[in-house]
Motif scaffolding. Structure first.
Motif: not given
Length: 150
Positions: A125-150
């Motif tokens: 599985h993969s996740l992408e998270a992004t930071l946003h202002t209170n009114n949903h505008q992007p801060y253009n900051v993100k992180d990605n992670v991958e993980f495994q479910i067995n």
């Protein structure tokens, strides 16, 4: 015919001289300012300093897997998660996270430092998270992670 000059020319010349003297003298005593008292033109004022943008926010995700659940912990710096202001006006340095799972275009609005995904299928599985202002505008900051479910 008399070559006598009218009196008003003398009055006019005297008035002009008096006016010139007043302009050259200035409007009162000059104030002495030492270099340490003089503020440079481009020096920021206290008001200008308080209006500066906060430092750039950062975001990091950590995923802990247990069975078919994944607990995601979000670590931020220079950023405050503000559930009380979700979908309201922008306040610099605060907001929420948009989480996308496995490339989905559907976002999950995350307002806390942890979020749990349940009933995940086996596999990668993969996740992408992004930071946003209170009114949903992007801060253009993100992180990605991958993980495994067995």
């Amino acid at each position: 015919m008399s070559l006598h000059k009218p009196k008003h020319n003398y009055t006019l010349a005297f008035t002009a001289a008096l006016l010139s003297a007043a302009l050259l003298t200035g409007c009162g005593p000059k104030e002495k300012i030492t270099p340490t008292q003089q503020q440079p033109q481009d020096a920021p004022t206290a008001a200008a300093l308080s209006d500066k943008a906060p430092a750039t926010p950062t975001l990091n995700m950590k995923v802990d897997v247990s069975g078919t659940s994944a607990t995601i912990t979000f670590q931020t710096a220079n950023f405050k998660l503000a559930p009380e202001h979700y979908s309201s006006m922008h306040i610099p340095g605060e907001g929420h996270i948009h989480l996308f799972v496995d490339g989905s275009v559907t976002r999950i609005g995350v307002k806390e430092n942890t979020y749990v995904l349940n009933n995940l299928t086996k596999g990668k599985h993969s996740l992408e998270a992004t930071l946003h202002t209170n009114n949903h505008q992007p801060y253009n900051v993100k992180d990605n992670v991958e993980f495994q479910i067995n």
